[in-house]
Design a protein around this motif. Sequence first.
Motif, PDB file in Angstrom:
ATOM      1  N   VAL A  66       0.998  -1.175  -0.146  1.00 60.24           N
ATOM      2  CA  VAL A  66      -0.099   0.134   0.043  1.00 60.24           C
ATOM      3  C   VAL A  66       0.993   1.245   0.097  1.00 60.24           C
ATOM      4  N   VAL A  67       0.587   2.044  -0.967  1.00 65.63           N
ATOM      5  CA  VAL A  67       1.523   3.365  -1.308  1.00 65.63           C
ATOM      6  C   VAL A  67       0.783   4.423  -0.590  1.00 65.63           C
ATOM      7  N   ILE A  68       0.687   5.183   0.381  1.00 62.45           N
ATOM      8  CA  ILE A  68      -0.213   6.388   0.972  1.00 62.45           C
ATOM      9  C   ILE A  68       0.230   7.546   0.575  1.00 62.45           C
ATOM     10  N   GLY A  69      -0.393   8.326  -0.286  1.00 66.28           N
ATOM     11  CA  GLY A  69      -0.151   9.418  -1.045  1.00 66.28           C
ATOM     12  C   GLY A  69      -0.382  10.714   0.194  1.00 66.28           C
ATOM     13  N   PRO A  70      -1.520  11.046   0.547  1.00 70.25           N
ATOM     14  CA  PRO A  70      -1.769  12.282   1.390  1.00 70.25           C
ATOM     15  C   PRO A  70      -1.426  12.106   2.741  1.00 70.25           C
ATOM     16  N   GLU A  71      -1.203  13.182   3.492  1.00 68.22           N
ATOM     17  CA  GLU A  71      -0.722  13.250   4.995  1.00 68.22           C
ATOM     18  C   GLU A  71      -1.881  12.736   5.945  1.00 68.22           C
ATOM     19  N   ILE A  72      -3.116  13.121   5.567  1.00 65.37           N
ATOM     20  CA  ILE A  72      -4.048  12.997   6.486  1.00 65.37           C
ATOM     21  C   ILE A  72      -4.266  11.506   7.061  1.00 65.37           C
ATOM     22  N   PRO A  73      -4.497  10.600   6.041  1.00 67.43           N
ATOM     23  CA  PRO A  73      -4.766   9.123   6.518  1.00 67.43           C
ATOM     24  C   PRO A  73      -3.266   8.813   7.354  1.00 67.43           C
ATOM     25  N   LEU A  74      -2.142   9.350   6.930  1.00 69.18           N
ATOM     26  CA  LEU A  74      -1.279   9.121   7.713  1.00 69.18           C
ATOM     27  C   LEU A  74      -0.983   9.443   9.117  1.00 69.18           C
ATOM     28  N   CYS A  75      -1.335  10.586   9.163  1.00 68.17           N
ATOM     29  CA  CYS A  75      -1.448  11.094  10.550  1.00 68.17           C
ATOM     30  C   CYS A  75      -2.630  10.671  11.347  1.00 68.17           C
ATOM     31  N   ASP A  76      -3.867   9.897  10.673  1.00 70.37           N
ATOM     32  CA  ASP A  76      -4.794   9.404  11.307  1.00 70.37           C
ATOM     33  C   ASP A  76      -4.537   8.050  11.604  1.00 70.37           C
ATOM     34  N   GLY A  77      -3.131   7.154  11.356  1.00 68.75           N
ATOM     35  CA  GLY A  77      -2.803   6.089  11.843  1.00 68.75           C
ATOM     36  C   GLY A  77      -3.041   4.939  10.815  1.00 68.75           C
ATOM     37  N   LEU A  78      -3.387   5.242   9.406  1.00 73.18           N
ATOM     38  CA  LEU A  78      -3.717   4.215   8.318  1.00 73.18           C
ATOM     39  C   LEU A  78      -2.590   3.181   8.375  1.00 73.18           C
ATOM     40  N   ALA A  79      -1.301   3.589   8.179  1.00 69.25           N
ATOM     41  CA  ALA A  79      -0.314   2.792   8.322  1.00 69.25           C
ATOM     42  C   ALA A  79       0.030   1.772   9.327  1.00 69.25           C
ATOM     43  N   ASP A  80      -0.542   2.110  10.656  1.00 71.56           N
ATOM     44  CA  ASP A  80      -0.434   1.296  11.604  1.00 71.56           C
ATOM     45  C   ASP A  80      -1.368   0.029  11.624  1.00 71.56           C
ATOM     46  N   LYS A  81      -2.512   0.582  10.949  1.00 70.01           N
ATOM     47  CA  LYS A  81      -3.789  -0.408  10.974  1.00 70.01           C
ATOM     48  C   LYS A  81      -3.352  -1.534   9.939  1.00 70.01           C
ATOM     49  N   LEU A  82      -2.676  -1.083   8.723  1.00 73.34           N
ATOM     50  CA  LEU A  82      -2.277  -1.959   7.762  1.00 73.34           C
ATOM     51  C   LEU A  82      -1.187  -3.066   8.136  1.00 73.34           C
ATOM     52  N   ARG A  83      -0.109  -2.213   8.948  1.00 72.86           N
ATOM     53  CA  ARG A  83       0.743  -3.167   9.413  1.00 72.86           C
ATOM     54  C   ARG A  83       0.220  -4.073  10.390  1.00 72.86           C
ATOM     55  N   ALA A  84      -0.513  -3.891  11.210  1.00 75.97           N
ATOM     56  CA  ALA A  84      -1.170  -4.522  12.212  1.00 75.97           C
ATOM     57  C   ALA A  84      -1.632  -6.050  11.610  1.00 75.97           C
ATOM     58  N   ILE A  85      -1.961  -5.981  10.116  1.00 80.59           N
ATOM     59  CA  ILE A  85      -2.626  -7.213   9.547  1.00 80.59           C
ATOM     60  C   ILE A  85      -1.689  -7.815   8.842  1.00 80.59           C
ATOM     61  N   GLY A  86      -0.341  -7.297   8.634  1.00 79.10           N
ATOM     62  CA  GLY A  86       0.579  -7.859   7.991  1.00 79.10           C
ATOM     63  C   GLY A  86       0.730  -7.357   6.637  1.00 79.10           C
ATOM     64  N   ILE A  87       0.462  -5.936   6.081  1.00 82.37           N
ATOM     65  CA  ILE A  87       0.482  -5.866   4.834  1.00 82.37           C
ATOM     66  C   ILE A  87       1.531  -4.694   4.884  1.00 82.37           C
ATOM     67  N   ALA A  88       2.502  -4.649   3.762  1.00 88.46           N
ATOM     68  CA  ALA A  88       3.520  -3.784   3.716  1.00 88.46           C
ATOM     69  C   ALA A  88       2.950  -2.335   3.490  1.00 88.46           C
ATOM     70  N   VAL A  89       3.570  -1.192   3.944  1.00 89.01           N
ATOM     71  CA  VAL A  89       3.091   0.059   3.765  1.00 89.01           C
ATOM     72  C   VAL A  89       4.189   1.020   3.623  1.00 89.01           C
ATOM     73  N   PHE A  90       4.139   1.527   2.373  1.00 90.34           N
ATOM     74  CA  PHE A  90       4.999   2.938   2.061  1.00 90.34           C
ATOM     75  C   PHE A  90       4.282   4.018   2.711  1.00 90.34           C
ATOM     76  N   GLY A  91       4.709   4.600   3.886  1.00 93.37           N
ATOM     77  CA  GLY A  91       4.161   5.563   4.744  1.00 93.37           C
ATOM     78  C   GLY A  91       4.253   5.229   6.159  1.00 93.37           C
ATOM     79  N   PRO A  92       4.711   6.480   6.900  1.00 95.67           N
ATOM     80  CA  PRO A  92       5.018   6.340   8.326  1.00 95.67           C
ATOM     81  C   PRO A  92       3.765   6.005   9.179  1.00 95.67           C
ATOM     82  N   SER A  93       4.246   5.531  10.429  1.00 95.19           N
ATOM     83  CA  SER A  93       3.203   5.468  11.566  1.00 95.19           C
ATOM     84  C   SER A  93       2.546   6.720  11.983  1.00 95.19           C
ATOM     85  N   LYS A  94       1.492   6.738  12.887  1.00 92.31           N
ATOM     86  CA  LYS A  94       0.758   7.811  13.498  1.00 92.31           C
ATOM     87  C   LYS A  94       1.991   8.575  13.956  1.00 92.31           C
TER      88      LYS A  94
END
Length: 425
Positions: A66-94
Motif C-alpha cells: 500500500v502506497v499512501i499519498g496524502p498526509e491526513i490518513p498517515l497522521c490518522d494512523g492508516l499505516a499502523d492499521k495496515l501493518r497490524a494485519i501484515g500488509i507492507a506500507v509505504f508511509g510512516p506510523s501515526k
Amino acid sequence: MKVLVIGSGGREHALVWKIAQSPLVTALIAAPGSAAIGTLATCVNIPVSDLDGLVDLARERTVDLVVIGPEIPLCDGLADKLRAIGIAVFGPSKAASMLETSKAFAKDFYARHNVPTARYGVFDDAVRAKAFLDEFSPPYVLKADGLAAGKGVVIPETREAAEAEIDAFLSGKFGDASRTLVIEEFMRGEEVSIFALCDGKTVLYCGAAQDHKRVGEGDTGPNTGGMGAYSPAPIATLALIDTVMKTIIEPTAAGLAAEGTPFQGVLFAGIMVTADGPKTVEFNIRFGDPECQVLMARIANDILPYLKAAATGHLDQMLPIDWSPEPAITVVMAAKGYPGDYSKGSVIEGVDAANALDGVHVFEAGTSRDAQGRRIAAGGRVLNVTATGESLHYAADRAYTAIDAINWPDGFCRRDIAWRALKTH
C-alpha cells in the motif's frame, strides 16, 4: 505485485502513472482515485478518511504493498492499521507522522537531535507570544502548529501586523490547527526541497526540487499548497545534498528510530540555504505536491522496488536511484480565486491535446467528469502540467505550450515557474 495507492490528487496521479510502468505490477488499485487515475488503475470509491474501509479493501484484494499519498490518513494512523494485519506500507506510523502533524513537536525534536533550524518559541497565550517578538527583528515567521493544507504560515513585515496575526491565529484563524502557535526567526536564503526514502534504518537520497508556494508571479501574494515546481534545482549541488543528508535527514531518521518511532516512507525536508549553511524549515512525511510530479518524471528506475524496499526494511540492498539528465517542470493551473474562495464546475477543454505534445503529461489534481465525459474543475489546484526537456528552458517552453493548448477561462497559472534557475541559465 498487487499495489494499492491511497489518494486522489495530482501527486497520486503521478505516483500511479510511475508505478503503472513497472513490469512487476500485476494489479494496480487506487482509493478513492479519480477519473484520470482510473485510466491507469482500478478505482474503488473509498474516501481517505475511511481507514477501516481502506484496510478492508487491502485485505480483500490481498495487496502486496500500500502506497499512501496524502498526509491526513498517515497522521490518522492508516499505516499502523495496515501493518497490524501484515500488509507492507509505504508511509510512516501515526507516531512518526508527528514530524508533520505538529510544528511544535517538530521544532522540539530538532532541538533534541541537534538538527539545524531557526530559533523558535511555542505559544498558546497571546501575551507571551507578543513578548517573544522582542527576540527578533521583522519580518517574523508565524506557523500554525497543526495541519493547515500548506497554508498555515504567515510572514508579517511589521510588529503591528505580527501582533494582529498572533491574535488571529490563537483565535482560530486555521481552526484547531492554530490554537498553538510557533514563532520563528526569519531565515534569509534560498529554499529547496530534499527527499529521501527511509525504511526505519537506512536512508536513500530521492531527489531535489524547488517549488513556488506564493500564488503570484515573482513569489508574491499569499501562500498556497504549491503553484509549480522544477527539478533539478541548481542550488541543490552535490555538496549541499551531502551536507543535508548528513546533518539533517540522517540525524532525523536516527532520532525517530531512537525514540521508538522508526520512519518508513519518504522524508521530505524543506531546507533553507543560509549564509550559515543549510537549516531545516520543516519536514513533511509524504511526497510533496507538486514536487512529486517532477520527481516521478525524472526517475529513470522502476520505482516500485524502491517503495517496497522502504516498506519492508531492505533499502540497504538498493542501488542509488538513477536520474534522467532531462530537467522537469510542473505548472499548476488553479481555479480563479484560489487560495481564497473559488468556484467549481467549469468545463476544461484541450487537456488531451496538451497530453499529446512531446515530453508533456498533465496530472489531474482536482477534476471530475460530467455526464458528457467532459473534464470539470472540482478543486482549487486543478491541473499539474508537467514537461521534460533537454534543458530547463525546453521543459518550461513545453509546459507553457501545453498550457496554451488548454482552454479553461476560469483557470489561471503563474507564468514564471523556475524563474530563479531560468534567470541564471
